[in-house]
Design a protein around this motif. Structure first.
Motif, PDB file in Angstrom:
ATOM      1  N   THR A   1      -9.622  -5.067  -0.551  1.00  0.00           N
ATOM      2  CA  THR A   1      -9.327  -3.634  -0.382  1.00  0.00           C
ATOM      3  C   THR A   1      -8.512  -3.443  -1.692  1.00  0.00           C
ATOM      4  O   THR A   1      -8.403  -2.513  -2.478  1.00  0.00           O
ATOM      5  N   GLN A   2      -7.552  -4.460  -1.866  1.00  0.00           N
ATOM      6  CA  GLN A   2      -6.698  -4.203  -3.153  1.00  0.00           C
ATOM      7  C   GLN A   2      -7.675  -4.573  -4.389  1.00  0.00           C
ATOM      8  O   GLN A   2      -7.206  -3.814  -5.285  1.00  0.00           O
ATOM      9  N   LEU A   3      -8.237  -5.411  -4.591  1.00  0.00           N
ATOM     10  CA  LEU A   3      -9.147  -5.632  -5.488  1.00  0.00           C
ATOM     11  C   LEU A   3      -9.983  -4.329  -5.756  1.00  0.00           C
ATOM     12  O   LEU A   3     -10.371  -4.029  -6.889  1.00  0.00           O
TER      13      LEU A   3
ATOM     14  N   SER B   1     -18.368   6.852  -6.937  1.00  0.00           N
ATOM     15  CA  SER B   1     -18.165   5.701  -6.785  1.00  0.00           C
ATOM     16  C   SER B   1     -16.655   5.542  -7.179  1.00  0.00           C
ATOM     17  O   SER B   1     -15.637   4.830  -6.480  1.00  0.00           O
ATOM     18  N   MET B   2     -16.153   6.006  -8.409  1.00  0.00           N
ATOM     19  CA  MET B   2     -14.981   5.757  -8.659  1.00  0.00           C
ATOM     20  C   MET B   2     -13.819   6.311  -7.714  1.00  0.00           C
ATOM     21  O   MET B   2     -12.812   5.842  -7.415  1.00  0.00           O
TER      22      MET B   2
ATOM     23  N   SER C   1      -9.539  -2.069  -9.259  1.00  0.00           N
ATOM     24  CA  SER C   1     -10.762  -1.738  -9.904  1.00  0.00           C
ATOM     25  C   SER C   1     -11.117  -0.132 -10.089  1.00  0.00           C
ATOM     26  O   SER C   1     -11.239   0.341 -11.376  1.00  0.00           O
ATOM     27  N   GLY C   2     -10.753   0.371  -8.955  1.00  0.00           N
ATOM     28  CA  GLY C   2     -10.994   1.961  -9.135  1.00  0.00           C
ATOM     29  C   GLY C   2      -9.906   2.539 -10.090  1.00  0.00           C
ATOM     30  O   GLY C   2     -10.252   3.604 -10.805  1.00  0.00           O
ATOM     31  N   VAL C   3      -8.910   2.122  -9.793  1.00  0.00           N
ATOM     32  CA  VAL C   3      -7.806   2.795 -10.890  1.00  0.00           C
ATOM     33  C   VAL C   3      -7.929   2.636 -12.096  1.00  0.00           C
ATOM     34  O   VAL C   3      -7.785   3.499 -12.973  1.00  0.00           O
ATOM     35  N   ASN C   4      -8.443   1.258 -12.467  1.00  0.00           N
ATOM     36  CA  ASN C   4      -8.754   0.991 -13.981  1.00  0.00           C
ATOM     37  C   ASN C   4     -10.067   1.890 -14.290  1.00  0.00           C
ATOM     38  O   ASN C   4      -9.885   2.171 -15.619  1.00  0.00           O
ATOM     39  N   ARG C   5     -10.799   1.784 -13.798  1.00  0.00           N
ATOM     40  CA  ARG C   5     -11.810   2.738 -14.146  1.00  0.00           C
ATOM     41  C   ARG C   5     -11.547   4.133 -14.243  1.00  0.00           C
ATOM     42  O   ARG C   5     -11.940   4.735 -15.351  1.00  0.00           O
TER      43      ARG C   5
ATOM     44  N   CYS D   1      -7.945   2.402  -1.655  1.00  0.00           N
ATOM     45  CA  CYS D   1      -6.261   2.036  -1.614  1.00  0.00           C
ATOM     46  C   CYS D   1      -5.928   2.611  -0.335  1.00  0.00           C
ATOM     47  O   CYS D   1      -4.977   1.906   0.058  1.00  0.00           O
ATOM     48  N   CYS D   2      -6.299   3.548   0.295  1.00  0.00           N
ATOM     49  CA  CYS D   2      -5.962   3.952   1.711  1.00  0.00           C
ATOM     50  C   CYS D   2      -6.229   2.844   2.557  1.00  0.00           C
ATOM     51  O   CYS D   2      -5.368   2.576   3.421  1.00  0.00           O
TER      52      CYS D   2
END
Length: 350
Positions: free
Chosen positions: A272-274, A38-39, A278-282, A47-48
């Protein structure tokens, strides 16, 4: 006595410890696998997709930069607001929770953050292709190294210096490869102004990173508070850009193809930015900085390749070589070796 199971009942050894059941172990492995998948889905998919939707918005209206930046600031502020509200017992109206960091500290970062975001989103309207913008976004190493050397008392290895030279050369090659949209002296002037905006945006990003690092060292890891207040305090800036914001949002309603689709693309870009953030922070909280940089550099390379394939953005040999040098230099700087072990990222003077 070894731990065994008989008729579904686990036997416990004399030391009181029991071995985990195979089913429990399998569930734990599946949970870890789901978390990792999921990450990565959030980073690569979110992001893409965000970049693809962002480019569609720029094609609809190259001057949508101010409206897009305002929409992103407002959306993230509203999404984060509930986490920072508290309802006192003696008052019906909610209030903001006590801050961990003084408001003046966040206000200083807001000036840098909003300036960098606006400059980056404005550059497209000055004949700068999105491919070149992507390369610039991946080329913050030279500026970060200069800031680190002069302001953070850091020293770097020969490998890191060589990698930054590679990144700088790659950016130069990619920047000078744009020959389709730069033909007249006016085009050259516009393109030069756009590149200047990207350079200033890089300086703002590096300076913001330095300010954030000092803030987190002094007040602790409070990045969620930083995200909320930097976006919240950036909103008043757009009072001075109200006409540009209105023009950008109005252009979506006047879209020749379909105003509904145009607004849906904007909404998709915000969502998608959110997901991407969130994915980058995880990712940052779960992996080392080296692994994080490798994943993010790979993601940026995929976004660039997809953009070139889908939109046909200024692909030529010089641009391709420059982009490869930027991404390879970024990986080399992180300590990634293509033959052998990784090295230490950075050393600081004591």
């Amino acid at each position: 006595m070894s731990n065994q199971q008989h008729n579904g009942v686990a036997r416990v050894s004399p030391n009181g410890l029991g071995t985990p059941e195979p089913t429990q172990t399998m569930l734990q492995m599946l949970a870890v696998l789901f978390d990792v998948s999921s990450m990565f889905s959030m980073v690569f998919g979110g992001c893409c997709s965000n970049v693809w939707l962002y480019e569609n918005l720029l094609i609809m209206n190259p001057r949508i930069g101010s409206a897009l930046t305002f929409s992103q600031m407002a959306f993230i502020t509203l999404q984060s607001l509930p986490s920072f509200l508290a309802r006192p017992k003696d008052c019906f109206l909610p209030r903001l929770k006590p801050r961990q960091v003084p408001l003046l500290t966040w206000a200083t970062q807001v000036i840098v953050f909003s300036s960098g975001s606006l400059l980056n989103n404005w550059a497209y309207s000055f004949n700068v292709p999105l491919g070149v913008m992507m390369v610039f976004r991946s080329a913050g190493l030279p500026v970060s190294m200069i800031f680190g050397y002069f302001f953070m008392n850091r020293r770097y290895t020969i490998r890191q210096i060589l990698s930054v030279i590679m990144v700088s050369a790659g950016v130069t090659m990619a920047t000078t490869s744009n020959k389709t949209s730069v033909r007249t002296p006016t085009d050259i002037q516009q393109y030069s102004l756009g590149i200047t905006m990207l350079v200033l945006s890089l300086l703002c990003t590096a300076f913001l990173g330095m300010l954030q690092e000092r803030t987190y060292k002094r007040y602790g890891p409070c990045w969620k508070e930083g995200v909320f207040y930097t976006h919240l305090l950036s909103l008043p800036v757009f009072l001075f850009l109200a006409q540009d914001v209105k023009q950008g949002l109005w252009s979506l309603s006047q879209n020749e193809t379909s105003p509904t689709i145009a607004w849906l693309i904007l909404a998709g870009n915000l969502v998608t930015q959110l997901i991407c953030v969130s994915g980058v922070n995880r990712l940052t909280s779960s992996m080392s900085s080296v692994s994080t940089n490798v994943v993010l550099t790979t993601r940026k390379a995929l976004s660039l390749c997809f953009s070139v394939w889908w939109f046909g953005n200024g692909w030529n040999v010089q641009f391709a070589l420059g982009a490869v040098m930027v991404f390879m230099g970024s990986l080399l700087y992180s300590g990634v070796r293509f033959f052998g072990r990784a090295e230490t990222i950075e050393r600081k003077t004591r």
